[in-house]
Design a protein around this motif. Structure first.
Motif, PDB file in Angstrom:
ATOM      1  N   SER A 184       0.826  -1.209   0.000  1.00  0.00           N
ATOM      2  CA  SER A 184       0.000   0.000   0.000  1.00  0.00           C
ATOM      3  C   SER A 184       0.860   1.259   0.000  1.00  0.00           C
ATOM      4  CB  SER A 184      -0.934   0.008   1.213  1.00  0.00           C
ATOM      5  OG  SER A 184      -0.183   0.191   2.397  1.00  0.00           O
ATOM      6  N   ARG A 185       2.160   1.099   0.172  1.00  0.00           N
ATOM      7  CA  ARG A 185       3.030   2.264   0.108  1.00  0.00           C
ATOM      8  C   ARG A 185       3.977   2.122  -1.064  1.00  0.00           C
ATOM      9  NH1 ARG A 185       6.450   3.418   4.265  1.00  0.00           N
ATOM     10  NH2 ARG A 185       6.691   1.209   4.800  1.00  0.00           N
ATOM     11  N   SER A 186       4.604   3.212  -1.453  1.00  0.00           N
ATOM     12  CA  SER A 186       5.477   3.199  -2.627  1.00  0.00           C
ATOM     13  C   SER A 186       6.664   2.271  -2.420  1.00  0.00           C
ATOM     14  CB  SER A 186       5.962   4.618  -2.895  1.00  0.00           C
ATOM     15  OG  SER A 186       7.151   4.598  -3.640  1.00  0.00           O
ATOM     16  N   ARG A 206      15.667   0.871  -9.044  1.00  0.00           N
ATOM     17  CA  ARG A 206      16.391   1.892  -9.787  1.00  0.00           C
ATOM     18  C   ARG A 206      16.080   3.289  -9.267  1.00  0.00           C
ATOM     19  NH1 ARG A 206      19.029   2.729 -14.238  1.00  0.00           N
ATOM     20  NH2 ARG A 206      18.486   4.575 -15.444  1.00  0.00           N
ATOM     21  N   GLU A 207      14.811   3.543  -9.011  1.00  0.00           N
ATOM     22  CA  GLU A 207      14.432   4.861  -8.498  1.00  0.00           C
ATOM     23  C   GLU A 207      15.027   5.098  -7.117  1.00  0.00           C
ATOM     24  OE1 GLU A 207      10.211   5.212  -8.752  1.00  0.00           O
ATOM     25  OE2 GLU A 207      10.199   4.991 -10.931  1.00  0.00           O
ATOM     26  N   GLN A 209      18.637   5.997  -7.595  1.00  0.00           N
ATOM     27  CA  GLN A 209      18.793   7.375  -8.077  1.00  0.00           C
ATOM     28  C   GLN A 209      18.673   8.359  -6.915  1.00  0.00           C
ATOM     29  OE1 GLN A 209      19.636   8.288 -11.019  1.00  0.00           O
ATOM     30  NE2 GLN A 209      19.416   6.369 -12.173  1.00  0.00           N
ATOM     31  N   HIS A 210      17.731   8.064  -6.026  1.00  0.00           N
ATOM     32  CA  HIS A 210      17.545   8.905  -4.846  1.00  0.00           C
ATOM     33  C   HIS A 210      18.827   8.927  -4.005  1.00  0.00           C
ATOM     34  CE1 HIS A 210      14.384  10.224  -1.636  1.00  0.00           C
ATOM     35  NE2 HIS A 210      15.502  10.897  -1.509  1.00  0.00           N
ATOM     36  N   GLN A 260      21.516  11.084  -5.472  1.00  0.00           N
ATOM     37  CA  GLN A 260      21.358  12.504  -5.184  1.00  0.00           C
ATOM     38  C   GLN A 260      21.816  12.836  -3.773  1.00  0.00           C
ATOM     39  OE1 GLN A 260      17.156  13.189  -7.057  1.00  0.00           O
ATOM     40  NE2 GLN A 260      18.298  15.079  -6.770  1.00  0.00           N
ATOM     41  N   GLU A 261      21.664  11.895  -2.884  1.00  0.00           N
ATOM     42  CA  GLU A 261      22.143  12.109  -1.518  1.00  0.00           C
ATOM     43  C   GLU A 261      23.642  11.860  -1.415  1.00  0.00           C
ATOM     44  OE1 GLU A 261      18.300  10.922   1.175  1.00  0.00           O
ATOM     45  OE2 GLU A 261      19.405   9.282   0.245  1.00  0.00           O
ATOM     46  N   ARG A 278      12.325  23.436   7.962  1.00  0.00           N
ATOM     47  CA  ARG A 278      12.901  23.056   6.670  1.00  0.00           C
ATOM     48  C   ARG A 278      14.418  23.203   6.662  1.00  0.00           C
ATOM     49  NH1 ARG A 278       8.277  24.936   6.760  1.00  0.00           N
ATOM     50  NH2 ARG A 278       6.568  24.003   5.607  1.00  0.00           N
ATOM     51  N   LEU A 303      17.164  20.270   5.589  1.00  0.00           N
ATOM     52  CA  LEU A 303      18.349  20.509   4.758  1.00  0.00           C
ATOM     53  C   LEU A 303      19.597  19.966   5.450  1.00  0.00           C
ATOM     54  CD1 LEU A 303      19.196  22.220   2.120  1.00  0.00           C
ATOM     55  CD2 LEU A 303      20.132  23.773   3.819  1.00  0.00           C
ATOM     56  N   THR A 332      22.903  16.773   4.817  1.00  0.00           N
ATOM     57  CA  THR A 332      24.362  16.767   4.951  1.00  0.00           C
ATOM     58  C   THR A 332      24.776  15.923   6.149  1.00  0.00           C
ATOM     59  OG1 THR A 332      24.736  18.591   6.474  1.00  0.00           O
ATOM     60  CG2 THR A 332      24.196  19.167   4.209  1.00  0.00           C
ATOM     61  N   HIS A 357       1.995  12.029  -2.717  1.00  0.00           N
ATOM     62  CA  HIS A 357       2.578  10.708  -2.548  1.00  0.00           C
ATOM     63  C   HIS A 357       2.206  10.060  -1.242  1.00  0.00           C
ATOM     64  CE1 HIS A 357       5.189   7.467  -3.582  1.00  0.00           C
ATOM     65  NE2 HIS A 357       5.484   8.078  -4.710  1.00  0.00           N
ATOM     66  N   ARG A 369      -0.478   7.436   0.174  1.00  0.00           N
ATOM     67  CA  ARG A 369      -1.553   6.538  -0.230  1.00  0.00           C
ATOM     68  C   ARG A 369      -2.331   6.098   0.989  1.00  0.00           C
ATOM     69  NH1 ARG A 369       1.090   2.020  -4.031  1.00  0.00           N
ATOM     70  NH2 ARG A 369       2.389   3.295  -5.356  1.00  0.00           N
ATOM     71  N   GLU A 422      12.299   9.495 -14.284  1.00  0.00           N
ATOM     72  CA  GLU A 422      13.456   9.724 -13.419  1.00  0.00           C
ATOM     73  C   GLU A 422      13.757  11.207 -13.282  1.00  0.00           C
ATOM     74  OE1 GLU A 422      16.696   7.380 -14.852  1.00  0.00           O
ATOM     75  OE2 GLU A 422      15.626   5.501 -14.590  1.00  0.00           O
ATOM     76  N   GLN A 429      11.311  12.598 -10.802  1.00  0.00           N
ATOM     77  CA  GLN A 429      11.672  12.228  -9.435  1.00  0.00           C
ATOM     78  C   GLN A 429      12.776  13.140  -8.899  1.00  0.00           C
ATOM     79  OE1 GLN A 429      10.176  10.038  -7.592  1.00  0.00           O
ATOM     80  NE2 GLN A 429       8.881   9.003  -9.091  1.00  0.00           N
ATOM     81  N   HIS A 430      13.713  13.450  -9.778  1.00  0.00           N
ATOM     82  CA  HIS A 430      14.790  14.357  -9.397  1.00  0.00           C
ATOM     83  C   HIS A 430      14.206  15.731  -9.020  1.00  0.00           C
ATOM     84  CE1 HIS A 430      19.220  15.537 -10.390  1.00  0.00           C
ATOM     85  NE2 HIS A 430      18.784  16.156  -9.326  1.00  0.00           N
ATOM     86  N   GLN A 475      12.639  15.772  -5.644  1.00  0.00           N
ATOM     87  CA  GLN A 475      13.599  15.915  -4.541  1.00  0.00           C
ATOM     88  C   GLN A 475      14.052  17.353  -4.382  1.00  0.00           C
ATOM     89  OE1 GLN A 475      16.225  12.160  -5.334  1.00  0.00           O
ATOM     90  NE2 GLN A 475      16.446  12.954  -3.244  1.00  0.00           N
ATOM     91  N   LEU A 528       9.574  27.875   2.633  1.00  0.00           N
ATOM     92  CA  LEU A 528      10.803  27.392   2.013  1.00  0.00           C
ATOM     93  C   LEU A 528      11.683  28.561   1.591  1.00  0.00           C
ATOM     94  CD1 LEU A 528      11.564  24.454   1.501  1.00  0.00           C
ATOM     95  CD2 LEU A 528      10.825  24.735  -0.860  1.00  0.00           C
ATOM     96  N   GLU A 552      13.085  30.448   4.776  1.00  0.00           N
ATOM     97  CA  GLU A 552      14.175  29.714   5.414  1.00  0.00           C
ATOM     98  C   GLU A 552      15.376  29.594   4.479  1.00  0.00           C
ATOM     99  OE1 GLU A 552      12.918  26.191   7.524  1.00  0.00           O
ATOM    100  OE2 GLU A 552      10.874  26.961   7.674  1.00  0.00           O
ATOM    101  N   LEU A 607      25.378  22.971  -2.243  1.00  0.00           N
ATOM    102  CA  LEU A 607      24.252  22.848  -1.313  1.00  0.00           C
ATOM    103  C   LEU A 607      23.366  24.079  -1.390  1.00  0.00           C
ATOM    104  CD1 LEU A 607      23.299  20.966   1.176  1.00  0.00           C
ATOM    105  CD2 LEU A 607      24.131  22.888   2.527  1.00  0.00           C
ATOM    106  N   THR A 611      19.013  25.253  -2.538  1.00  0.00           N
ATOM    107  CA  THR A 611      17.990  26.107  -1.932  1.00  0.00           C
ATOM    108  C   THR A 611      17.791  27.369  -2.766  1.00  0.00           C
ATOM    109  OG1 THR A 611      19.313  27.579  -0.555  1.00  0.00           O
ATOM    110  CG2 THR A 611      18.963  25.360   0.265  1.00  0.00           C
TER     111      THR A 611
END
Lengths: 270, 270
Positions: free
Chosen positions: A51-53, A94-95, A98-99, A102-103, A192, A196, A200, B12, B14, B95, B98-99, B102, B123, B126, B196, B200
């Motif tokens: 039920s979740r992504s 894959r997604e 990719q996430h 980015q991190e 927020r 951020l 890091t 996102h 559900r 993809e 999705q980027h 984020q 946002l 801050e 970084l 922002t």
DNA sequence: TCTTGCATACTACCATGCAAGTATGGTAGT
DNA sequence: ACTACCATACTTGCATGGTAGTATGCAAGA
């Protein structure tokens, strides 16, 4: 194992010069993809919740062991292996990867493989700068507006840390630590900014978990520093607070060097 | 158009309560997906380069118009439409989106649609705090180590801005501005801190491009402020530098309110 | 022994198809 | 006129198959 330097290989670059990279270094990228499957399978706690992504769940499943060091720098993360381990197709895997790219927690080498990123010294050093700078600046505003209830909340979070240390529950200690810092931002209406920083902080935490395993008495030192910091906060001693906070955060960068001497050089970069 | 508040719809999610959301608000999510195709198609400059990653190229193609406001908040971004416009399948488009999720530039409502995110006041506010705090702290270190050549480089970047303003080339002005700020971090060996901030800064830039179109003399004001800032830097007047920098960056937050009065309320959130 | 070439088995990237969920417009019933 | 309902045409999430690129190991030759 051959050292992977970021100069020799730039992830996800298909430029022409990629042809001239030596085979010796390339072969270091592939290698131990075989043991990847069971290594990952051990990390999947239970079947995924439909039920979740799926992508989000897989991302969470992978991120935690990377930050904690159970998936060490250089560990192979092939899409197919992970998909088989978690029981989905390669698409959501894959997604999730990719996430993580980015991190900056993993590196993808197109057509070659995906690996847990090394500990990047520059990233960690600059991450310390970001944290201490923002946390100190935030606190300068907080001390002017903090209420009694908020003071009490911080104090209670500190005692939760003490209890956690006493029980040897480093998980709970880190969690209470995180919540304390987060609340200080929320007190100033800057939730927020904390998210951020959390991005890091991932890289700083990678170091902290490693330190916790290798350096005796590290948890005790953390709690001692937290106690000092909260004392300064309670005493409205902002200058003292900032200098203690600075020392506390920069300790990560300092101990990083020490860590480098007792871990494989391939764990590091920059 | 019905206002999309972030309280009523969480992207996102559900969860079970998603069933009880009123049809009225849901219908606002879909709507003008028809005009999306040609709107996107106009943004694709040329066929994609097959030797580079499609995902990355599509991401770049979409991000720029969002930041510049050509794709306004609320604009529909359906995977299929974009795929048709750029001439690929949905996979790399997905993809890229999705980027952007984020980066908090778009919002995905599962099984409903994907839209350009509204301007989130919190946002942006801050984000100003993060920028001014980090840039000022960085500069305190830079002034102690800056060389003559570096001084000259900053000065030349400022005159590039003057020339750009004279030619009415706001693109070049923003570019030189960005490079100036980036270089100041690189002088202190903190290039990653700038990346970084760049994340922002996306949200601040969304406001700046809108201001540039609506507010007369905005570009002139920016350059005036830059000139003052560089003067302070050249004179080693760090206190003055920080206060000017602070005013300069916070101007975005100040003018945001003014912008809110002359743009549809649906552009904003929080 | 050492080098070179090639078949093979892997990788990530992308295309395509299916499934589940949601908004919309028309229609039948009141 | 108004409401309830349902077929339909969308949406995104996920599964699967094909393709290009890369490392590996073996075999043939110097």
């Amino acid at each position: 194992m051959v050292v992977l330097t970021s100069e020799s290989i730039t992830p996800h670059s298909r430029e022409a010069d990629s042809k001239v990279r030596s085979t010796r270094i390339r072969s270091a990228i592939r290698g131990d993809f075989d043991q990847a499957q069971e290594q990952i399978a051990a990390l999947v706690p239970q079947p995924l919740d439909p039920s979740r992504s799926y992508s989000a769940q897989i991302h969470a499943i992978l991120r935690d062991p990377i930050v904690r060091g159970h998936l060490p720098p250089g560990a192979a993360l092939s899409e197919a292996s992970i998909a088989a381990a978690v029981g989905t197709s390669r698409t959501p895997v894959r997604e999730a990867l990719q996430h993580l790219v980015q991190e900056q927690l993993v590196q993808v080498y197109p057509q070659v493989g995906t690996r847990v990123a090394p500990l990047r010294v520059a990233l960690i050093r600059e991450g310390c700068f970001v944290r201490r700078t923002l946390e100190c600046a935030n606190l300068l505003d907080v001390v002017n507006t903090i209420t009694g209830a908020q003071r009490e909340e911080i104090r209670s979070l500190l005692s939760r840390q003490q209890a956690a240390l006493h029980d040897g529950a480093t998980d709970a200690l880190f969690q209470a630590d995180e919540e304390m810092h987060r609340r200080l931002f929320e007190f100033a209406g800057r939730s927020r900014v904390w998210t951020l920083i959390a991005g890091t902080k991932l890289h700083l935490d990678r170091v902290r978990w490693l330190l916790l395993d290798r350096i005796k008495g590290h948890a005790e030192r953390i709690l001692r520093e937290h106690t000092t910091i909260v004392e300064r906060l309670m005493a409205n001693d902002t200058a003292g607070f900032c200098s203690e906070m600075q020392k506390h955060i920069d300790a990560v960068a300092v101990h990083l060097l020490e860590l480098r001497s007792c871990l494989p050089e391939s764990y590091f970069s920059d």
